[in-house]
Design a protein around this motif. Structure first.
Motif, PDB file in Angstrom:
ATOM      1  N   VAL A 214      13.797  41.260 -15.152  1.00  0.00           N
ATOM      2  CA  VAL A 214      14.236  41.627 -13.803  1.00  0.00           C
ATOM      3  C   VAL A 214      15.739  41.507 -13.640  1.00  0.00           C
ATOM      4  N   LEU A 215      16.365  40.584 -14.380  1.00  0.00           N
ATOM      5  CA  LEU A 215      17.808  40.436 -14.226  1.00  0.00           C
ATOM      6  C   LEU A 215      18.530  41.655 -14.771  1.00  0.00           C
ATOM      7  N   THR A 216      18.068  42.173 -15.895  1.00  0.00           N
ATOM      8  CA  THR A 216      18.849  43.196 -16.585  1.00  0.00           C
ATOM      9  C   THR A 216      18.479  44.618 -16.200  1.00  0.00           C
ATOM     10  N   MET A 217      17.365  44.840 -15.525  1.00  0.00           N
ATOM     11  CA  MET A 217      16.904  46.214 -15.351  1.00  0.00           C
ATOM     12  C   MET A 217      17.927  47.105 -14.636  1.00  0.00           C
ATOM     13  N   VAL A 218      18.412  46.675 -13.485  1.00  0.00           N
ATOM     14  CA  VAL A 218      19.339  47.517 -12.725  1.00  0.00           C
ATOM     15  C   VAL A 218      20.670  47.699 -13.466  1.00  0.00           C
ATOM     16  N   PRO A 219      21.326  46.614 -13.892  1.00  0.00           N
ATOM     17  CA  PRO A 219      22.580  46.815 -14.634  1.00  0.00           C
ATOM     18  C   PRO A 219      22.385  47.588 -15.935  1.00  0.00           C
ATOM     19  N   LEU A 220      21.230  47.434 -16.563  1.00  0.00           N
ATOM     20  CA  LEU A 220      20.968  48.205 -17.779  1.00  0.00           C
ATOM     21  C   LEU A 220      20.917  49.694 -17.463  1.00  0.00           C
ATOM     22  N   PHE A 221      20.328  50.019 -16.320  1.00  0.00           N
ATOM     23  CA  PHE A 221      20.295  51.435 -15.939  1.00  0.00           C
ATOM     24  C   PHE A 221      21.718  51.964 -15.691  1.00  0.00           C
ATOM     25  N   VAL A 222      22.556  51.148 -15.057  1.00  0.00           N
ATOM     26  CA  VAL A 222      23.948  51.558 -14.832  1.00  0.00           C
ATOM     27  C   VAL A 222      24.632  51.809 -16.178  1.00  0.00           C
ATOM     28  N   LEU A 223      24.394  50.898 -17.131  1.00  0.00           N
ATOM     29  CA  LEU A 223      24.984  51.044 -18.469  1.00  0.00           C
ATOM     30  C   LEU A 223      24.505  52.322 -19.150  1.00  0.00           C
TER      31      LEU A 223
ATOM     32  N   SER B  22      23.435  54.944 -17.808  1.00  0.00           N
ATOM     33  CA  SER B  22      24.032  56.112 -17.157  1.00  0.00           C
ATOM     34  C   SER B  22      25.435  56.364 -17.688  1.00  0.00           C
TER      35      SER B  22
ATOM     36  N   ILE C 223       7.331  51.466 -15.989  1.00  0.00           N
ATOM     37  CA  ILE C 223       8.384  51.481 -14.976  1.00  0.00           C
ATOM     38  C   ILE C 223       9.733  51.893 -15.569  1.00  0.00           C
TER      39      ILE C 223
ATOM     40  N   ILE D 204      12.006  55.414 -14.827  1.00  0.00           N
ATOM     41  CA  ILE D 204      13.353  55.408 -14.244  1.00  0.00           C
ATOM     42  C   ILE D 204      14.284  56.271 -15.099  1.00  0.00           C
TER      43      ILE D 204
ATOM     44  N   PRO E   6      24.454  43.786 -19.869  1.00  0.00           N
ATOM     45  CA  PRO E   6      23.781  43.999 -18.575  1.00  0.00           C
ATOM     46  C   PRO E   6      23.558  42.692 -17.816  1.00  0.00           C
TER      47      PRO E   6
ATOM     48  N   SER F 197      26.984  41.823 -16.429  1.00  0.00           N
ATOM     49  CA  SER F 197      27.463  42.799 -15.455  1.00  0.00           C
ATOM     50  C   SER F 197      26.579  42.801 -14.217  1.00  0.00           C
TER      51      SER F 197
ATOM     52  N   LEU G  98      27.887  43.165 -10.620  1.00  0.00           N
ATOM     53  CA  LEU G  98      27.372  44.240  -9.754  1.00  0.00           C
ATOM     54  C   LEU G  98      26.867  43.692  -8.427  1.00  0.00           C
TER      55      LEU G  98
ATOM     56  N   VAL H 164      25.631  55.615  -9.401  1.00  0.00           N
ATOM     57  CA  VAL H 164      26.393  55.343 -10.604  1.00  0.00           C
ATOM     58  C   VAL H 164      27.557  56.331 -10.697  1.00  0.00           C
TER      59      VAL H 164
ATOM     60  N   GLN I  67       7.967  37.912 -11.023  1.00  0.00           N
ATOM     61  CA  GLN I  67       8.703  39.161 -11.257  1.00  0.00           C
ATOM     62  C   GLN I  67       7.819  40.403 -11.232  1.00  0.00           C
TER      63      GLN I  67
ATOM     64  N   PHE J  44       4.261  49.177  -7.198  1.00  0.00           N
ATOM     65  CA  PHE J  44       4.861  50.400  -7.741  1.00  0.00           C
ATOM     66  C   PHE J  44       3.853  51.538  -7.731  1.00  0.00           C
TER      67      PHE J  44
ATOM     68  N   MET K 228      13.767  45.081  -5.215  1.00  0.00           N
ATOM     69  CA  MET K 228      14.854  45.414  -6.134  1.00  0.00           C
ATOM     70  C   MET K 228      14.724  46.859  -6.607  1.00  0.00           C
TER      71      MET K 228
ATOM     72  N   PHE L 218      16.560  52.316  -6.971  1.00  0.00           N
ATOM     73  CA  PHE L 218      16.189  53.644  -7.444  1.00  0.00           C
ATOM     74  C   PHE L 218      15.662  54.559  -6.344  1.00  0.00           C
TER      75      PHE L 218
ATOM     76  N   GLY M 193      17.993  40.815  -8.458  1.00  0.00           N
ATOM     77  CA  GLY M 193      17.768  40.479  -9.863  1.00  0.00           C
ATOM     78  C   GLY M 193      18.324  39.111 -10.208  1.00  0.00           C
TER      79      GLY M 193
END
Lengths: 295, 311
Positions: free
Chosen positions: A138-147, A149, A230, A234, B42, B45, B49, B57, B242, B248, B266, B271, B283
């Motif tokens: 859960v920590l990395t999912m959003v920033p990973l998507f930014v990366l 991209s 999931i 995305i 990530p 960051s 973020l 993005v 989590q 979903f 989140m 998204f 997150g």
């Protein structure tokens, strides 16, 4: 860790015989246990059975008798579903194969170097990698998507493959390092006498010795990636590149009132892993056991 | 995890013939580079973020300090989602601990090694079926006029007027109910391994004392598999905090936010609403929560290792 212990599922090992403990009523008790377990099993598996039932219905049959088996069986749903999802299946096979090859290669190499050699920074590198087991997705999912991209990997298999390898290698290295340490030194000594290079040691001694654990790692990664929904939904928005689960998800959106083909799609999507399991159940169970220690 | 490799680490790998260091680093480099780029970057960051107002993005964003966190903890939707998360995780912890223990006990009490094997294999096999398929089928069973309604009707109980997942008052319990009777999973293997490891003499002694059935399970077996109990509690808690799979697929956090959990909050922020900053803050919050539980788990790790060896 795994090699050191007895196989988890000994068919007729020297287990204690608790039946002795049950005393006089043991026969009745045993039948009671069997019936209970069967009832639980039927309830547990009923949704899957139901999916098969529903996949064999026309819409009329569904509206009249949604939850039982109806005749005549309607196999047309399967061809209709297969026509849509076959290329999702191929995409999944491709993504899983590439991810698996990458994961096994990089983790075997790292496990070999960390487990068999001493070099400055070895422990730092090892604990850096292993420490990631405590970082939840859960920590990395959003920033990973930014990366992803920024790397222009959205709507591309690489947006799945690289995160899968980077996520899958961690626990694999943890297991492989221990197996590498367990290989008898004599094998390497003998190879060195014959003038083997480090690559030859890796390919001809280390790799064959860790084959069993590679099987365990592989089967468990395949199950996880095949069923992943999931993250791929995305990353992949173009049907052309979609893997099976996001593909089925979009198929669900298109067939809300068309239950037969939808369920047929679900059944088809579940079959490949069932076939895999038939051949590799032992590996899968060993992996599930060791996986219990992964957070 | 450090204690796991203690027995192996006692005899460190002997250095082989001297190899040029760059070759050895070459073996580690691919794994390390991937971990740095796709795991560490990530994670770090994400912290940054969460303190920016990053929307889509590629669009310029600004540092906004703790604004996202303030927004989060003043949002009644988010605060309510914490409560839902606790309810779901609490139920998951009870279910994930009690059910596999009982089933493992039942399997363990069978005399036939073959049947023990078959049951364990069968319950584990369900883990292969895509979770998406199972949850979607449950969606049909819980819908209005679905299987659960028919069973209620048959028993003379009131069913759901609109579908169990569509009614605000039943949606959260219905999500817990998905997967009933919650048997399949790795928990059975964990407990079974623990039960097999119990010294048969203890069981014989218990039998001599006339301890059998549920009495024996509670007073003899449970104390001896306490390590496994702790492990399944922790694993269920981490999973529960989590998870948002049913949200979903089935409820999208609704109806009326009644099934909203932080994980789905989140997902939705990032998204659907395109607010990467706010989503990253969720997150980070979940990470802190789960990491604390992991640290508690580390305290218990030694005891959970007792069954790793299958002695």
């Amino acid at each position: 860790m795994i090699a050191a212990r007895e196989p988890v599922l000994t068919k007729a090992g020297p287990l204690p015989t608790p039946a002795k403990v049950l005393g006089k009523h043991q026969r009745g008790m045993r039948w009671g246990l069997h019936s209970l377990l069967w009832i639980l099993g039927i309830l547990e598996f009923y949704p899957m059975v139901l999916a098969v039932f529903m996949s064999l219905k026309t819409n009329t049959q569904y509206y009249l008798h949604p939850f039982s088996l109806t005749f005549p069986l309607d196999f047309a749903n399967y061809s209709q579903a297969f026509a849509v999802i076959w290329h999702f299946i191929l995409n999944s096979v491709a993504v899983v194969s590439i991810s698996l090859a990458g994961t096994l290669l990089v983790s075997t190499m790292a496990g070999f170097a960390i487990g068999r050699y001493r070099f400055p920074g070895r422990d730092v590198v090892y604990y850096m990698l292993i420490g990631l087991m405590m970082v939840p997705g859960v920590l990395t999912m959003v920033p990973l998507f930014v990366l992803i991209s920024h790397f222009h990997m959205v709507d591309s298999w690489w947006g799945l493959v690289f995160p899968y390898i980077a996520g899958g290698e961690i626990f694999s290295i943890f297991l492989l390092r221990q197996f590498m340490m367990g290989i008898p030194q004599e094998l390497f000594d003998a190879a060195q006498v014959d003038g083997a290079t480090i690559w030859q040691e890796f390919w001809h001694i280390a790799l064959p010795s860790v084959m069993p654990i590679l099987g365990v790692i592989a089967v468990n990664h395949v199950v996880g990636w095949w069923n992943d929904l999931i993250w791929p939904s995305i990353v992949l928005t173009n049907q052309k590149w979609m893997t099976l689960m996001p593909g089925l998800y979009s198929f669900t959106g298109q067939n809300q009132t068309n239950v037969g083909p939808l369920m047929a799609g679900y059944v088809i999507g579940s079959i490949p892993l069932v076939i895999l399991f038939m051949f590799t159940s032992r590996l899968f169970i060993e992996g599930m056991n060791s996986g219990a220690f992964k957070l | 995890m450090a204690s796991t490799d203690a027995p192996v680490a006692a005899k460190p790998a002997k250095p082989l013939r001297r190899q040029p260091l760059w070759i050895i680093y070459g073996f580690v480099l691919p794994a390390l580079a991937l971990a740095l780029v796709f795991d560490y970057y990530p994670a770090i960051s994400g912290l940054y973020l969460s303190m920016t107002n990053t929307m889509e993005v590629g669009i310029q964003s600004q540092f906004v300090g703790l604004t996202n966190y303030v927004a989060l903890f003043t949002s009644s939707i988010f605060l309510n989602s914490l409560w839902h998360m606790l309810v779901l995780a609490g139920a998951g912890m009870i279910i994930g601990t009690v059910v596999p223990l009982l089933v493992a006990e039942m399997i363990f009490h069978l005399a036939s090694g073959r049947w023990r094997y078959v049951y364990r294999l069968a319950f584990l096999a369900k883990m292969l079926v895509p979770g998406m398929v199972i949850v979607e089928v449950w969606g049909y069973m819980l819908s209005v006029g679905g299987l659960l309604d028919r069973i209620c009707q048959f028993l003379g109980l009131p069913g759901a007027q609109t579908g169990w997942l569509v009614d605000q008052h039943t949606a959260l319990p219905a999500i817990i109910f998905i997967g009933f009777p919650w048997v399949a999973g790795v928990g059975i293997l964990i407990y079974y391994a623990g039960l097999v490891a119990i010294d048969p003499e203890i069981l014989d002694a218990a039998a001599v004392d006339g301890s059998g059935g549920l009495h024996r399970v509670l007073n003899v077996d449970v104390p001896l598999v306490l390590g496994q109990v702790k492990l399944t509690v922790i694993l269920s808690a981490i999973g529960g905090f989590q998870g948002y799979f049913a949200q979903f697929l089935l409820t999208q956090g609704g109806p009326g936010w009644s099934t909203m959990v932080p994980g789905y909050y989140m997902y939705q922020s990032a998204f659907i609403n395109g607010d990467m900053g706010l989503a990253s803050a969720v997150g980070v919050f979940l990470f802190v929560l789960i990491f604390s539980i992991t640290l508690i788990n580390m305290k218990y790790l030694r005891s959970s290792q007792d069954f790793a060896g299958q002695r």
